[in-house]
Design an enzyme around this catalytic site. Sequence first.
Site, PDB file in Angstrom:
ATOM      1  N   LYS A   1      -9.139   1.719  16.517  1.00 30.90           N
ATOM      2  CA  LYS A   1      -9.030   2.884  15.632  1.00 30.90           C
ATOM      3  C   LYS A   1      -9.889   3.984  16.245  1.00 30.90           C
ATOM      4  O   LYS A   1     -10.987   3.712  16.744  1.00 30.90           O
ATOM      5  CB  LYS A   1      -9.531   2.512  14.239  1.00 30.90           C
ATOM      6  CG  LYS A   1      -9.420   3.636  13.211  1.00 30.90           C
ATOM      7  CD  LYS A   1      -9.957   3.184  11.851  1.00 30.90           C
ATOM      8  CE  LYS A   1      -9.741   4.249  10.786  1.00 30.90           C
ATOM      9  NZ  LYS A   1     -10.234   3.801   9.444  1.00 30.90           N
TER      10      LYS A   1
ATOM     11  N   SER B   1      -9.243   1.010   3.620  1.00 31.08           N
ATOM     12  CA  SER B   1      -8.579   1.535   4.815  1.00 31.08           C
ATOM     13  C   SER B   1      -8.105   0.504   5.825  1.00 31.08           C
ATOM     14  O   SER B   1      -7.417   0.851   6.784  1.00 31.08           O
ATOM     15  CB  SER B   1      -9.496   2.544   5.521  1.00 31.08           C
ATOM     16  OG  SER B   1      -9.543   3.742   4.776  1.00 31.08           O
TER      17      SER B   1
ATOM     18  N   SER C   1      -6.854   4.559   5.748  1.00 31.72           N
ATOM     19  CA  SER C   1      -6.920   5.487   6.870  1.00 31.72           C
ATOM     20  C   SER C   1      -6.581   4.838   8.223  1.00 31.72           C
ATOM     21  O   SER C   1      -6.290   5.551   9.186  1.00 31.72           O
ATOM     22  CB  SER C   1      -8.325   6.077   6.949  1.00 31.72           C
ATOM     23  OG  SER C   1      -9.267   5.065   7.240  1.00 31.72           O
TER      24      SER C   1
END
Lengths: 497, 482, 99
Positions: A82, A189, A165
């Site tokens: 990420k 997330s 997210s």
Amino acid sequence: MTSSNPPLHDLSVAALASALRERHVSALETAQHFLARAQQHQALGAYVALNEEATLAQARAADARIAAGTAGVLEGVPIAHKDIFVTRDFPTTAGSKMLVGYQSPFDATVVTQLAQAGAVTLGKLNCDEFAMGSANENSAVAPVGFDAPAPVRNPWNHDHVPGGSSGGSAVAVAARLAPAATGTDTGGSIRQPASFCGITGIKPTYGRASRYGMVAYASSLDQAGPMARSAEDCAILLSAMCGPDPDRDSTSLDMPAEDFSRSLNDSLDGLRIGIPKEFFGDGLASDVRAAVDAALREYEKLGAKLVPISLPRTELSIPVYYIIAPAEASSNLSRFDGVKFGHRANNFTDLEDMYKKTRAEGFGAEVKRRIMTGAYVLSHGYYDAYYLQAQKVRRMIANDFQNAFQDCDLIAGPVAPTVAWKIGEHGNDPLADYLADIFTLPASLAGLPGMSVPAGFGAGGMPVGLQLIGNYFAEARLLNAAHRLQQATDFHLRTPL
Amino acid sequence: MSAKLIHGYEVVIGFETHAQLATKSKIFSRASTAFGAEPNTQACAVDLALPGTLPVMNREAVACAIKLGLALGSHIAPVSIFARKNYFYPDLPKGYQISQFEIPVVQGGEVSFFLEGEKKTVRLVRAHLEEDAGKSLHEDFLGQSGIDLNRAGTPLLEIVTEPDMRSSEEAVAYAKELHKLVTWIGVCDGNMQEGSFRCDANVSVRKPGQPLGTRREIKNLNSFKNMQQAIDYEIRWQIEEIEDGRAIQQATVLFNPDTGETRAMRTKEDAADYRYFPDPDLPPLVIAPEWVERVRADMAELPRVMAARFVQDYGLPEYDATLLTQSKAMAAYFEAAAQASGQAKLASNWIMGEISRRLNAQDSGIESAAVSAAQLAALIGRIQDGTISNNAARQVFEALWSGEASDVDAVIEAKGLKQMNDSGALEKIVDEVIAANPGNVEQFKAGKDKAFNALIGQIMKASKGKANPQQATDLLRARLGG
Amino acid sequence: MALTPQDIGRIAHLARLELSPSESERMLTQLNGFFATVEQMRAVDTSGIEPLAHPVATIQDVQLRLRDDVASEPNQREANQKSAPAVERGLFLVPKVIE
């Protein structure tokens, strides 16, 4: 065995690791295969940074270690990070215009630990700006192959959001552009995008994984975790990611690294699974409810007992989270001032003006909203009523879990009230996104480990995730429960492409 | 406290002192705290607040806080909390300063000192741990400022007093005493020029019995001299303002040593709203009682305790003991000289006399004394055993100080300063003087004592001052049958 | 306890964010929309409840870990300033700071 039969991208992390160790396939070949897939499926918007040279160099080094017999558990296994984790070999943006082109001089601890286990980094994955979002619609960064920000698309239906997210991470794994990816979970997330994309993801107990090198959103909530196709893969990755970081992170716990795979196959006989009635109210979509109920029946077949419990303050977790997280964020994001790194406005009259224009230009709308909310709840005269009150209710929420765990070993329920919605559907209503976090926020506020396990499909064939929440440090138990379900079902093996 | 009034106004002063702690590394990072490095070469990723960095607390900084707390008789909080003080400034990399707000590590305590013979005590509110900021260099970079973050993250203890001081003299005396303490226990090097010990004075004036007046804070008083000047100027300025019917506005002011004036800084209008909250990156700081006791055990003897011991063990007057404990080095010098010579009071006299005079002249400390404690002890020894007179001793001292010689006895030899204790030689001189001065002899016999002194004078002269005066007197009386 | 346009202005300045009039308006609506949901939280009786900072403090003491006082960070100025907007002679440049 060649790389096309079965295709490398269909192998689990576990299978790929042993194929590499036994030299049925080389790390270089594997890396090239996944880089090619990443290019081929650029339209999904999953990747925001690739660096073929760096990736292949890491792969060659992995092959050398395999040849030398010094292979780590993940030697040669490609993973993607990420873009909230800072990396030396790839730029780091945290999904923000503020950091476009930012080059970190160091690697995040989690990145280092995975590299030490032998993992090869494929690239950086899209996410909501500073991890603030539930749909990955808040990224200000152009994905690989695009020259402007573009939506990250759910591989099960490109018109739908992947969740957020950690949207890029979920998409990369679901579309098999990477065998596994890292994510971070502040209010859901990891779990929510895993659920929306039909993969498996786990957020460990707060403090298990080092936060050093994670661009901070909400310090008391942020946790790193793996996202992969199966619980077995998550266990392998989580074992490599966790452990104390005494030199770098004061909030990392003094708990030695664990082998989270150790009890994957334990029997679930007599396991007490708590079912919080608050997770099954009117807000829960019927298709999601049906899939979750079916998964719970599977557990009963596996010998588990379902125990009705209550988490009475579930609804309060929304205001509590959306006060605490923005408060911490408003302070954490003050360092983005155009002085030491990142974006600086081109035109300004003086220092004050430079700050204001730089931050106005560099931050997106949702980030600004949270900075404003956070600054407000901490400001003079409001602190006690908002921030302090929220921290107290937070403890009550955490205590509710401890009461519940008197009667059960695990808690199960939906990850989100609905399946992935259409891109743009929530439009200009941030509150709609906030409310959709209701089932993931409680465990986040309590700092408990939680995961999302594929539990079938709902409206429009979109995936549904089952959420499992364990008590502090019960990750191995969680993964065991998830693994047994995955041995009895094949939802985690279904693929969109 | 009896307050002396200025034009009918009572002066009220409180102090906030930032003492840089003498640690090797920063409070939350492993970067060096050494002074004077090239810009930003000692500002690591954590100090620069690079994305992803986090603070990790330096144990030694906590130990310094414990030491200070013990030295000031404060309460050392078993649990204290780090908080974020949020504001934007280029020398503040994170956009917040990690400090302590609601629960500081050192609570209460006091500083006592003598001012014109009167004992004063200033109560302390607290001392809290925090990180220093960087520096803005205003030398022009094409209309811009340059930011050096080497200092960012240097550990500080901010020591806050009650508004207990009533004059600039008292304020300076407090600052000097605090400076002595922090350097004495070794938590701070005390270098005011380099900013290791920075004082801010909160000054206000009021008519006696009135509530506290509005205060103005004078920032960064980097020498005791400036401190006195700045506070005196500020007091005069405030009184004039009030006398002219203008109300004092709360402000932060800077002292300009060149003009001797204070001027208000460009005020940060939102300075009041720092949005303090507990730093989620740092769990509570817990200090176990055992740790406090360990620190207490290996802590240096405090000045007030040492002074009492000097009175006790060496029979010194309290005045001497207080002066000799102004610095550790001074006290050590005294003890060495006193023990080697066995003459504590004489050692004290020499240190506070000849030595202090010379050191003050070149405005340096005892560590740069050109005469060692051992040399002083040897010199005192020679005075004691009658080898040399006090006058001769001063010449020997001068020779040692100027570096022209290093061995006491060698100087005495070379300069022939030895008192003549050999009676044969002295008798000869006495006889010669008697023979050469019949007049004085007659007058003495006629009962004129002055004549006797004249003869002694002659004897001393003839012996070039080496005659032991007592011995000479005895011999002369014997000869003259007086 | 709804926010006013003045609050938005005050907070935007505290947070050093330049907001256009239309942004400020939207911000006001959206923040008030959220704070409406906060009222139920403010109504909770929390008397005698300690705030929870580090989540694991729910079940065990969490205290600050201390490190040894060792200066071991090398000079990394070049790497650290690679992404700096304006640097001269190793200094970060900013618009003149007026005291």
